[in-house]
Design an enzyme around this catalytic site. Structure first.
Site, PDB file in Angstrom:
ATOM      1  N   ALA A 191      19.272  31.992   1.682  1.00 25.38           N
ATOM      2  CA  ALA A 191      18.996  33.104   0.766  1.00 25.38           C
ATOM      3  C   ALA A 191      19.052  32.542  -0.649  1.00 25.38           C
ATOM      4  CB  ALA A 191      20.053  34.186   0.936  1.00 25.38           C
ATOM      5  N   LYS A 192      18.086  32.904  -1.465  1.00 21.02           N
ATOM      6  CA  LYS A 192      18.132  32.423  -2.845  1.00 21.02           C
ATOM      7  C   LYS A 192      18.955  33.435  -3.645  1.00 21.02           C
ATOM      8  CE  LYS A 192      15.128  30.304  -6.325  1.00 21.02           C
ATOM      9  NZ  LYS A 192      15.871  29.078  -6.561  1.00 21.02           N
ATOM     10  N   GLY A 193      20.245  33.408  -3.367  1.00 25.90           N
ATOM     11  CA  GLY A 193      21.170  34.354  -3.975  1.00 25.90           C
ATOM     12  C   GLY A 193      21.795  33.754  -5.227  1.00 25.90           C
TER      13      GLY A 193
END
Ligand code: PMP
Length: 326
Positions: free
Chosen positions: A173-175
């Site tokens: 996830a590109k969190g």
């Protein structure tokens, strides 16, 4: 370059980058300075916020701006939102159109970095059940010249920090929160006099760079850690794998990589949307290959450079032209 000057009458400090005139927020284009939220929304919102980093490249000859792999970035944004249990109030097609509209409003005519950012809106502490809050999205598109002409390789170190893992904070996830891990790595590297840091995962195998995926070349074989190594599933990584296999006829192995393989590799490079293709000339002060940018790295970098600027007919499908059908 490139962007129309902001009409806003502001004093710009030395070194400060002038923002573009418009931003896309909450469903519409608005003047940059009007896109505000309450100060309390700054705090816990960031825990679950996800984003994308997308580049658009200017083609001087055609007066055209090409967004690179927009669809793939939208797909990853959707995956990131899903992992955070966010549902977007906009379709991916609506966001793609919003990006085009924003770049046109800003009269973007130069290399641009585009960033959609999705967050749970409302200033309620995010550690409570934030997934029940409405999701909002804003998009920025800022002038950002490519580094692909830079002819200097990076000196890297292996970080003392460990990469987050799937059962801790999912790296795919590109969190925003994941970037605390990246920031610790890059800060340590810079303080110790290196250009960039490389992170090992919880199994002690090479994962990636702080903000980019990693490739090495040994005895004519291209090697990169698999998507299960605690990496962000990089779109540039996927692109480069395809270029090696289809255009350069090379074998690519996606497999676990030992730290010491970096020390004995013939070539190493980092790759990512922002990093593009960043040659690495040393790791922990072990010279990589000849200590200069490697031949294969140069080759794939040249190909990438031509593709992103729309000079390779067979790869135009990866590009979304901004200045057409207005
Ligand atoms: N890993 C991390 C941690 C990153 O921040 C990035 C940049 N988005 C990458 C890998 C490379 O991903 P991409 O090629 O999709 O930009």
């Amino acid at each position: 370059m490139t962007f129309k000057k902001s009409g806003l009458d502001k004093v710009v400090e030395p070194g400060e980058v002038q923002p573009p005139e418009y931003i896309w927020s909450g469903g519409s284009i608005m003047p940059w300075d009007d896109a505000t939220v309450h100060v309390t929304a700054m705090s816990w919102t960031a825990i679950s916020a996800v984003f994308e980093g997308i580049r658009a490249y200017w083609n001087e000859d055609l007066n055209q701006l090409y967004i690179f792999r927009l669809e793939a970035h939208m797909k990853r944004l959707w995956d990131s939102m899903k992992l955070m249990r966010m549902s977007s109030p906009y379709s991916s097609r609506e966001l793609e159109n919003a990006i085009l509209k924003l770049l046109r409003a800003n009269q973007a005519a130069g290399d641009t970095y585009i960033s959609p950012f999705a967050y749970f809106s409302g200033s309620v502490p995010g550690y409570r059940a934030a997934y029940q809050l409405p999701v909002e999205i804003y998009i920025t598109g800022r002038s950002n010249p490519s580094n692909l002409e830079r002819n200097r390789g990076s000196r890297c170190c292996v970080s003392s920090w460990t990469r987050i893992s799937d059962n801790v904070m999912p790296p795919r996830a590109k969190g925003i929160a994941n970037y605390q891990n990246s920031r610790l790595v890059s800060t340590e590297a810079h303080i110790n006099g290196y250009d960039a840091g490389i992170i090992l995962n919880a199994q002690g195998k090479v994962a990636e760079g702080a903000y980019a995926c990693i490739f090495l070349i040994r005895n004519g074989v291209v090697i990169t850690p698999p998507v299960t190594a605690g990496i962000l599933e990089g779109i540039t990584r996927e692109t480069v794998i395809e270029l090696f296999q289809e255009d350069l006829g090379m074998t690519v192995e996606e497999r676990e990589v030992d730290r010491t393989e970096l020390y004995v590799a013939d070539e190493v490079f980092l790759c990512g949307t922002y990093a593009e293709i960043e040659p690495v000339v040393s790791v922990d002060k072990y010279r990589v290959g000849s200590g200069r940018i490697g031949r294969t790295t140069k080759h794939v970098r040249q190909l990438y450079k031509d593709i992103v600027r729309g000079r390779v007919e067979s790869r135009l499908e990866w590009l979304t032209p901004v200045w057409k059908s207005l």
